[in-house]
Design an enzyme around this catalytic site. Structure first.
Site, PDB file in Angstrom:
ATOM      1  N   TYR A 159      38.561  50.808  38.332  1.00  0.00           N
ATOM      2  CA  TYR A 159      38.439  49.315  38.067  1.00  0.00           C
ATOM      3  C   TYR A 159      37.025  49.985  36.940  1.00  0.00           C
ATOM      4  O   TYR A 159      35.909  50.739  37.068  1.00  0.00           O
ATOM      5  CB  TYR A 159      37.745  48.390  38.686  1.00  0.00           C
ATOM      6  N   LYS A 203      42.179  50.007  35.446  1.00  0.00           N
ATOM      7  CA  LYS A 203      42.273  48.693  34.789  1.00  0.00           C
ATOM      8  C   LYS A 203      40.810  48.976  33.236  1.00  0.00           C
ATOM      9  O   LYS A 203      40.127  49.548  33.883  1.00  0.00           O
ATOM     10  CB  LYS A 203      41.106  47.668  35.350  1.00  0.00           C
TER      11      LYS A 203
HETATM   12  C1  HMN Z   1      36.625  40.998  36.620  1.00  0.00           C
HETATM   13  O1  HMN Z   1      37.083  42.380  36.633  1.00  0.00           O
HETATM   14  O2  HMN Z   1      36.909  39.454  36.170  1.00  0.00           O
HETATM   15  C2  HMN Z   1      37.630  41.111  34.818  1.00  0.00           C
HETATM   16  O3  HMN Z   1      39.399  42.402  34.459  1.00  0.00           O
HETATM   17  C3  HMN Z   1      36.877  41.281  33.595  1.00  0.00           C
HETATM   18  C4  HMN Z   1      37.921  41.508  32.192  1.00  0.00           C
HETATM   19  O4  HMN Z   1      37.800  42.510  32.092  1.00  0.00           O
HETATM   20  C5  HMN Z   1      37.083  40.616  31.537  1.00  0.00           C
HETATM   21  N1  HMN Z   1      36.086  41.020  31.434  1.00  0.00           N
HETATM   22  C6  HMN Z   1      34.622  40.622  31.818  1.00  0.00           C
HETATM   23  O5  HMN Z   1      34.550  39.798  32.210  1.00  0.00           O
HETATM   24  C7  HMN Z   1      33.862  41.805  31.833  1.00  0.00           C
HETATM   25  C8  HMN Z   1      37.389  40.141  30.415  1.00  0.00           C
HETATM   26  O6  HMN Z   1      38.664  39.603  30.349  1.00  0.00           O
HETATM   27  C9  HMN Z   1      36.558  40.260  29.081  1.00  0.00           C
HETATM   28  O7  HMN Z   1      35.989  38.156  30.015  1.00  0.00           O
HETATM   29  C10 HMN Z   1      37.557  38.953  28.127  1.00  0.00           C
HETATM   30  O8  HMN Z   1      37.772  40.510  27.510  1.00  0.00           O
HETATM   31  C11 HMN Z   1      36.547  38.472  27.100  1.00  0.00           C
HETATM   32  O9  HMN Z   1      35.707  39.553  26.561  1.00  0.00           O
END
Ligand code: HMN
Length: 288
Positions: free
Chosen positions: A133, A161
Site C-alpha cells: 500500500y 495499491k
Molecule cells: C484506504 O486505505 O482506505 C484506501 O485505499 C485509501 C484510498 O486510496 C483513498 N485514499 C484516502 O482516503 C487517503 C481514496 O479512495 C480517496 O479517499 C479518494 O480518492 C478521494 O481523494
C-alpha cells in the site's frame, strides 16, 4: 484479485465503539447495491490508524463473517508497529483472508532496507499474499521502480495499491511488472489510471459511487474514452463535494439516507455540523 474494491468504512457509535449492525449492512450494501468485486478492509478509510488492535480484529472478523464468499477481501494489516502487523496478519490469515496489504511504515524515516524487511517479515510470518500500500502523500514514503522491483521479486508480494498522481511512475511500474497487480488508489484519477493498464481500483468513494466507477471501467474496456471521460467528470463532481464537506463523515451520512447505519467517525475526527449534514443529505438525494 483484480477488480473494483470499496475501501470499507467502519461505522462507529457516538462513543467510538464499532457498530456491528452498521458494519454488516455496509458490507451487504457494497455487495448487493454497489456490486463491488472486492472490499479493502482496515485501510485509511476504515479509520484503522485510530483504533486498537482488538478493534481491528473485530472489524476483520465481522467483515469476513458477513461477506463469506460473496466478494473478494483484502486485509490491510500495516502498522508502524511491525509486531502488530504480524499479529494481525496471522489473525486474518486464520480467519480465511486470502490476501493482505500493508501501508509502507510511516512517521519515522525508515530506510529502504527497513521497509523491505517489514514486508518480507509479514509475508514470511503469515505465509499469505501481500499488496503493497503505497500512499506517499500521507506517509512521505516514495519508492522508485527499482525499489518496487526488489519487493515484488518476492513471489508472495503480488502487487501495489498505487495511491499517487505520478503517472510517469505508474506507467514505468506497469511496464516493468506486467504480471503483478496494480490497483489505482485515487478515485478522482480512475480513468487515467485505467488508461495506463491498472488491474483494478480501491477507493473510499466507491462505497457510494461504485456504480459510476463500474461504468468508467466498462467504458474504458469498450474503448469509449469520451463516454468514460464524461463519467469521470460526474464522479469528480461528487468527489469534490465529498472532499469539501469532510470525506468519510459525508459518505457515512449519505449511506445513512440509504438505510445503512454507517454511524459516526472516531475522534479526533469530529461529527459534521448541521449545515454540512444537510449538504450530505442533498448529495445523497442527487446522486444515490
Ligand atoms: C484506504 O486505505 O482506505 C484506501 O485505499 C485509501 C484510498 O486510496 C483513498 N485514499 C484516502 O482516503 C487517503 C481514496 O479512495 C480517496 O479517499 C479518494 O480518492 C478521494 O481523494
Amino acid at each position: 484479485m483484480k477488480g473494483l474494491y470499496s475501501a470499507l468504512l467502519t461505522p462507529f457509535d457516538k462513543n467510538g465503539n464499532i457498530d456491528e449492525r452498521g458494519l454488516r449492512e455496509l458490507v451487504r450494501y457494497n455487495i448487493d447495491v454497489m456490486k463491488m468485486d472486492g472490499l479493502y478492509v482496515g485501510g485509511s478509510t476504515g479509520e484503522n490508524f485510530m483504533i486498537s488492535t482488538d478493534m481491528k480484529k473485530e472489524v476483520f472478523r465481522i467483515v469476513i463473517d458477513e461477506a463469506k464468499d460473496d466478494i473478494k477481501l483484502i486485509a490491510q494489516v500495516g502498522s508502524i508497529n511491525l509486531y502488530e502487523s504480524v499479529e494481525l496478519g496471522k489473525y486474518v490469515t486464520d480467519l480465511g483472508y486470502k490476501c493482505l496489504s500493508a501501508v509502507t511504515p510511516f512517521y519515522y524515516k525508515f530506510n529502504f532496507a527497513e521497509i523491505k524487511n517489514y514486508y518480507e517479515t509479514i509475508v514470511r510470518e503469515t505465509g499469505n499474499k501481500m499488496v503493497i500500500y503505497s500512499i506517499p502523500f500521507l506517509t512521505g514514503v516514495n519508492m522508485n521502480v527499482a525499489q518496487f522491483g526488489e519487493l515484488l521479486a518476492n513471489p508472495n508480494i503480488i502487487g501495489i495499491k498505487f495511491t499517487a498522481g505520478d503517472f510517469y511512475l505508474l506507467e514505468r511500474v506497469r511496464k516493468a511488472f506486467p504480471d503483478k497487480l496494480i490497483f489505482a488508489g485515487f478515485d478522482e484519477m480512475l480513468l487515467p489510471a485505467l488508461s495506463l493498464g491498472v488491474d483494478g481500483a480501491i477507493g473510499s468513494t466507491y462505497n457510494v459511487t461504485g456504480k459510476i466507477a463500474r461504468e468508467i471501467v466498462d467504458l474504458v474496456a469498450a474503448k469509449d474514452l469520451e463516454g468514460a471521460f464524461k463519467k469521470q467528470n460526474l464522479l469528480n463532481d461528487i468527489i469534490e463535494a465529498l472532499l469539501n464537506n469532510g470525506l468519510y463523515q459525508t459518505i457515512k451520512t449519505m449511506l445513512e439516507t440509504q438505510g445503512v447505519h454507517a454511524g459516526e467517525c472516531r475522534l479526533p475526527m469530529l461529527p459534521l455540523s448541521e449545515e454540512k449534514k444537510a449538504i450530505a443529505v442533498e448529495l445523497a438525494k442527487k446522486y444515490l
